[in-house]
Design a protein around this motif. Structure first.
Motif, mmCIF file in Angstrom:
data_model
loop_
_atom_site.group_PDB
_atom_site.id
_atom_site.type_symbol
_atom_site.label_atom_id
_atom_site.label_comp_id
_atom_site.label_asym_id
_atom_site.label_seq_id
_atom_site.Cartn_x
_atom_site.Cartn_y
_atom_site.Cartn_z
ATOM 1 N N ARG A 173 -1.290 -6.577 -8.759
ATOM 2 C CA ARG A 173 -2.716 -6.834 -8.632
ATOM 3 C C ARG A 173 -3.004 -8.325 -8.784
ATOM 4 N N ARG A 209 -21.905 -0.647 1.515
ATOM 5 C CA ARG A 209 -21.992 -1.988 0.936
ATOM 6 C C ARG A 209 -22.428 -2.997 1.977
ATOM 7 N N LEU A 249 -9.778 -14.556 -0.339
ATOM 8 C CA LEU A 249 -8.874 -14.810 -1.461
ATOM 9 C C LEU A 249 -7.887 -15.925 -1.150
ATOM 10 N N GLN A 264 -2.870 -10.813 2.250
ATOM 11 C CA GLN A 264 -4.041 -9.997 2.566
ATOM 12 C C GLN A 264 -3.879 -9.307 3.911
ATOM 13 N N LEU A 288 -7.357 -5.881 -1.922
ATOM 14 C CA LEU A 288 -8.141 -6.937 -2.560
ATOM 15 C C LEU A 288 -7.856 -7.009 -4.051
ATOM 16 N N GLY A 289 -7.144 -6.028 -4.575
ATOM 17 C CA GLY A 289 -6.789 -6.045 -5.981
ATOM 18 C C GLY A 289 -7.817 -5.389 -6.891
ATOM 19 N N LEU A 290 -8.599 -4.450 -6.368
ATOM 20 C CA LEU A 290 -9.550 -3.750 -7.235
ATOM 21 C C LEU A 290 -8.810 -2.727 -8.091
ATOM 22 N N ARG A 291 -9.351 -2.475 -9.294
ATOM 23 C CA ARG A 291 -8.743 -1.481 -10.168
ATOM 24 C C ARG A 291 -9.097 -0.071 -9.696
ATOM 25 N N ASP A 292 -8.245 0.896 -10.085
ATOM 26 C CA ASP A 292 -8.451 2.262 -9.624
ATOM 27 C C ASP A 292 -9.813 2.816 -10.009
ATOM 28 N N LEU A 336 0.864 -1.183 0.000
ATOM 29 C CA LEU A 336 0.000 0.000 0.000
ATOM 30 C C LEU A 336 0.896 1.227 0.000
ATOM 31 N N ARG A 351 -1.991 -10.072 -5.502
ATOM 32 C CA ARG A 351 -2.629 -9.581 -4.281
ATOM 33 C C ARG A 351 -3.239 -10.695 -3.440
ATOM 34 N N GLY A 385 -13.409 -9.031 -3.376
ATOM 35 C CA GLY A 385 -12.096 -9.444 -3.862
ATOM 36 C C GLY A 385 -12.209 -10.567 -4.873
ATOM 37 N N ALA A 438 -13.459 -9.192 -8.162
ATOM 38 C CA ALA A 438 -12.371 -8.480 -8.833
ATOM 39 C C ALA A 438 -11.381 -9.470 -9.440
ATOM 40 N N GLN A 447 -12.536 1.230 -10.539
ATOM 41 C CA GLN A 447 -13.560 0.616 -9.692
ATOM 42 C C GLN A 447 -13.589 1.278 -8.323
ATOM 43 N N PHE A 475 -7.521 -4.731 8.989
ATOM 44 C CA PHE A 475 -7.230 -3.374 9.445
ATOM 45 C C PHE A 475 -7.651 -3.139 10.885
ATOM 46 N N ASN A 477 -16.629 -0.372 3.755
ATOM 47 C CA ASN A 477 -17.379 0.670 3.048
ATOM 48 C C ASN A 477 -18.805 0.709 3.596
ATOM 49 N N ARG A 516 -16.965 3.193 -7.848
ATOM 50 C CA ARG A 516 -17.916 2.314 -7.178
ATOM 51 C C ARG A 516 -17.749 2.306 -5.665
ATOM 52 N N GLU A 517 -16.557 2.633 -5.170
ATOM 53 C CA GLU A 517 -16.363 2.579 -3.723
ATOM 54 C C GLU A 517 -16.379 3.957 -3.078
ATOM 55 N N CYS A 540 -9.779 -2.146 -0.229
ATOM 56 C CA CYS A 540 -10.110 -2.459 -1.620
ATOM 57 C C CYS A 540 -8.841 -2.620 -2.445
ATOM 58 N N ARG A 541 -7.836 -1.782 -2.145
ATOM 59 C CA ARG A 541 -6.596 -1.910 -2.910
ATOM 60 C C ARG A 541 -5.903 -3.232 -2.609
ATOM 61 N N GLU A 557 -8.112 1.436 1.396
ATOM 62 C CA GLU A 557 -6.894 0.619 1.414
ATOM 63 C C GLU A 557 -7.259 -0.855 1.318
#
Lengths: 539, 261
Positions: free
Chosen positions: A357, A378, A439, A364, B150-154, A333, A360, A387, A390, B156, A367, A375, B160-161, B147-148, B145
């Motif tokens: 990516r 959601r 994942l 994992q 988890l490998g989501l694209r920017d 990150l 990833r 995940g 994606a 997305q 946090f 979020n 979406r987030e 989501c990142r 963070e």
């Protein structure tokens, strides 16, 4: 002994629509001259509400319904605002949890402490100044004349809390109310502040109503203890009585949930190294004008660590030691400046963004803040399935997996359709865990996963982590500031200070016979050392 | 009003209907009177509401759309991207809106479409700044963070987030943009720079300018219409603000107290 502050059958009502009708229900408590009474309870137990009721600083819509609060012969429950103003600050003082927000950032420390004198006394300017200086000396602030002219942000957290205490003690109040005064502080600072409160209280004979969630702190400081649950006091008595021979099941449960500072029996650990962190550094520079570097911070300084397959590596340290930065470097990150992070035979640092990516799923993260890491818009199922989706799994399959995972972490399958705010803190952390596990990672990086949780919930999550480790063969990097938690789950531990690892080894060795002076200081600062041993005997 | 215009006043609102400059209520057929060319003011007001609202909505969508994309990208990536995009935004902000609008209309001509687009193009900087501010505070939250990792694209993550969480203040601000868009169009029409071939309130005010001292009603009636519309849009915005702001929602007593004053 005579009681200076006494609560007599006090009930405080909450506005309609709250989760329970009363914040406090028939609370009776006496605080005698010259003693420290600790009120312990988990979040939502009404302990802070009690402090606010005594100060008559209740939030809107919350009111004292019945009962009397007798302070030095006056009933505070029915006192007028003007009477309260006279009493507050002068004879009844309060210290808050977060000194940064309790102090006005635009005024100097000396100015703010002096305000108490300006409001309640008719002293002249120079007299006030010398009094403030005396107070700052009394709370052992380094360099008092300089601290007096400093603004809150120029002092450290511990120094700010000392300034707050100085302010509270300015007019020698009869009762000092301390609402979690050390919760926001590091463990070594906490030990100093507790010693200071104890010392001042002995010298001045002030009565202290000390509110905390930490049984270790209670053990350090309390003369008497009151345990609260759902707005009622379930048990009160002398400290030794409540801590060593708790009579109420809730008290027993709380005390049992406090982790022992004793390393678990050594497990046989595979020799295979799954993650190898080699000389990783991350430096932050603050650039001044014309590209001159004005300040350099070594957030992570040349750290090398190894994680064995199926083991847990603890990274402990105080705030600002760089442990979270290191965690974020490991999952990329944050981009580390130098060094390599080898997962199996793949160096994560050299991967491009899109390559990363694809990898990833192998590493994992969980946090710290269970509400901030989900979020809010959601549903739990989507969060866990995200995940997978994606990564290319179909939505239906992903949701089915999500359902299984929620069950695995101890949640109801039906939780899938609910939003994060409908869960408790512990449940949210379970969702976060399920999301990370979705994942099927080889390595799990957990950044303070239990520090935002109440002690009983914390114990449950730690048990869950232990179960998952054996069930799934997870290798975990566990970051925490709480050495007692580290002692429970880790096989190896690395102690970090100012970005560098000062001590690293099997947990039994590091905690049993610490070789570095900083590790020794950390271990000695943990409040309530004897706590767990004696609690276990009485069980 | 916009909905019933067609049924109440069939036919072209710009068609000559009777003797010019009749006072309101003078003739039963034209209860708001006629303008200097003898066209029915009431019909123009009703049909004009369609145009004004259309311009307001479309221009707002354009402004907020550009604003969100630029603000989101600047706020999410930060650094050099942010600096470049924000300097562009500032370049737009330093020019007075209306001057830029005049320039665009002068260059691209003044039919309904160009006017609407021009209004949208001059109003995007403020929504962009707002979106950027929201993104700046949201992008470092742990769920982003997460989501990142988890490998989501920017894209997305941005749309979406983060965006759904950043949206409430932007929606509220959109109502302000809409009110301003309606005003801008009216101002443009008042200077006779808007599309003269549609019945818009601004056009009517512009026409009334010539007879302002004697037949003031020609300008005053559409003026009132603009006033009430802009007020209504702002009030809707405030209502949205209250409805979307959880802190205000929890304190109904306090709001009632303020309302009572």
């Amino acid at each position: 002994m005579t009681s200076i502050l006494s609560l007599d059958n006090v009930s405080v009502s909450l506005p309609p629509g709250a989760d329970r009708p009363f914040a406090l229900e028939n609370v009776s408590l006496d605080v005698n001259r010259g003693e420290i009474v600790c009120v312990v309870g988990e979040s939502g137990s009404g302990k802070s509400m009690m402090a606010n009721a005594v100060m008559r600083l209740l939030p809107q819509g919350v009111a004292i319904e019945s009962g009397r609060i007798i302070f030095a012969g006056e009933n505070l429950a029915t006192a007028t605002e003007a009477e309260m103003r006279r009493i507050r600050g002068a004879r009844l003082a309060m210290i808050f949890q977060e000194p940064m927000t309790a102090l006005n950032p635009l005024r100097t420390i000396g100015n703010q402490i002096g305000e108490t004198f300006r409001i309640h006394t008719a002293l002249g300017k120079s007299e006030i100044e010398s009094k403030v200086l005396d107070l700052l000396r009394e709370v052992h602030i380094p360099d008092p004349p300089h601290a007096m002219l400093a603004y809150p942000h120029e002092l450290s957290g511990g120094q700010r809390q000392r300034a707050m205490i100085a302010m509270a003690l300015a007019l020698d109040p009869a009762v000092l109310i301390a609402d979690e005064p050390t919760t926001a502080l590091d463990v070594t600072t906490q030990a100093q502040i507790l010693a200071l409160i104890r010392d001042l209280q002995r010298r001045k004979g002030t009565a202290v109503l000390f509110i905390t969630h930490d049984f270790g702190v209670v053990r350090e400081i309390a003369d008497r203890v009151a345990v609260m649950q759902n707005g009622s006091i379930v048990e009160q008595g002398s400290a030794s009585q409540v801590l060593n021979a708790p009579s109420h099941p809730y008290t027993r449960q709380l005390i049992a949930a406090v982790p022992a500072l004793k390393a678990p029996p050594e497990r046989t650990i595979s020799k295979e190294i799954i993650l190898k962190i080699d000389q990783v550094s991350k430096t932050y520079r603050k650039n001044g004008w014309f590209g001159r570097t004005t300040r350099t911070t070594h957030a992570v300084d040349n750290v090398s660590l190894e994680l064995h397959r199926g083991s847990t590596l603890g990274i402990v340290g105080e705030s600002g030691s760089g442990k979270s930065t290191l965690a974020r470097c490991i999952v990329r990150l944050i981009e580390p400046d130098t060094g390599s992070i080898r997962l199996g035979d793949l160096d994560l640092v050299t991967l491009s963004r899109s390559q990363m990516r694809d990898e990833r799923h192998r590493i994992q993260m969980v946090f710290q803040d269970p509400s901030g890491s989900l979020n809010p818009r959601r549903r739990a199922g989507e969060l866990v399935a995200q995940g997978l989706v994606a990564g290319g799994t179909g939505l239906r399959d992903a949701m089915a997996t999500a359902e299984e995972l929620l069950e695995l972490v101890g949640l109801d399958r039906r939780a899938i359709d609910r939003f994060p705010h409908e869960f408790s803190g512990g449940q949210r952390q379970r969702i976060g865990l399920a999301r990370a596990l979705a994942l099927r990672p080889q390595v799990l990086v957990a950044d303070e996963p239990v520090s935002a949780l109440d002690v009983s919930v914390q114990a449950q999550v730690l048990v869950l982590l232990g179960e998952l480790r054996t069930k799934l063969g997870l290798s975990t990097i566990f970051i925490t500031h709480d050495l007692r938690v580290a002692a429970q789950v880790c096989d190896f531990v690395a102690v970090m200070k100012s970005g560098a690892v000062v001590e690293y080894g099997p947990i039994g060795k590091v905690f049993g016979e610490p070789s570095h002076s900083y590790t020794q200081a950390l271990l000695q600062s943990i409040p309530g050392q004897q706590m767990s041993a004696s609690a276990r005997i009485s069980d | 009003m916009a909905a019933v215009a067609g049924t109440l006043f069939p036919g072209d609102p710009l068609a000559l209907a009777g003797r010019p400059l009749q006072w309101p209520a003078e003739n039963a057929r034209f209860w708001l009177g006629t303008d200097n060319s003898g066209r029915d003011i009431a019909a123009q007001i009703f049909h004009g509401s369609r145009i004004s609202l259309l311009i307001g909505l479309v221009a707002t969508s354009i402004a907020v759309g550009i604003g969100i994309v630029i603000g989101a990208v600047a706020g999410y990536y930060g650094g050099a991207v942010d600096t470049i995009l924000m300097r562009i935004t500032e370049a737009f902000q330093t020019l007075p809106n209306f001057l830029l609008l005049l320039l665009l209309v002068a260059v691209f001509g003044s039919n309904l479409m160009t006017v609407t687009i021009a209004i949208g193009v001059v109003s995007w900087p403020a929504p962009a700044r707002l979106t950027r501010a929201e993104f700046l505070s949201l992008r470092n939250r742990e769920f982003v963070e997460a989501c990142r990792t988890l490998g989501l694209r920017d894209t997305q993550i941005i749309f979406r987030e983060i965006l759904p969480n950043a949206l409430p203040p932007i929606i509220v601000y959109a109502s302000v943009v809409m009110a301003v868009a309606i005003l801008l169009e009216s101002a443009l029409a008042f200077l006779r720079l808007s599309d003269p071939n549609v019945a818009s309130w601004g056009n009517l005010i512009g026409l009334g300018r010539d007879v302002l001292r004697t037949q003031w009603f020609v300008s005053a009636i559409p003026g009132l219409a603009i006033l009430t519309t802009v007020l209504a849009v702002s009030l809707v915005g405030q209502g949205l603000n209250d409805a979307l702001n959880p802190r205000l929602r929890r304190r109904p007593t306090e709001r009632a107290g303020i309302g009572g004053q």
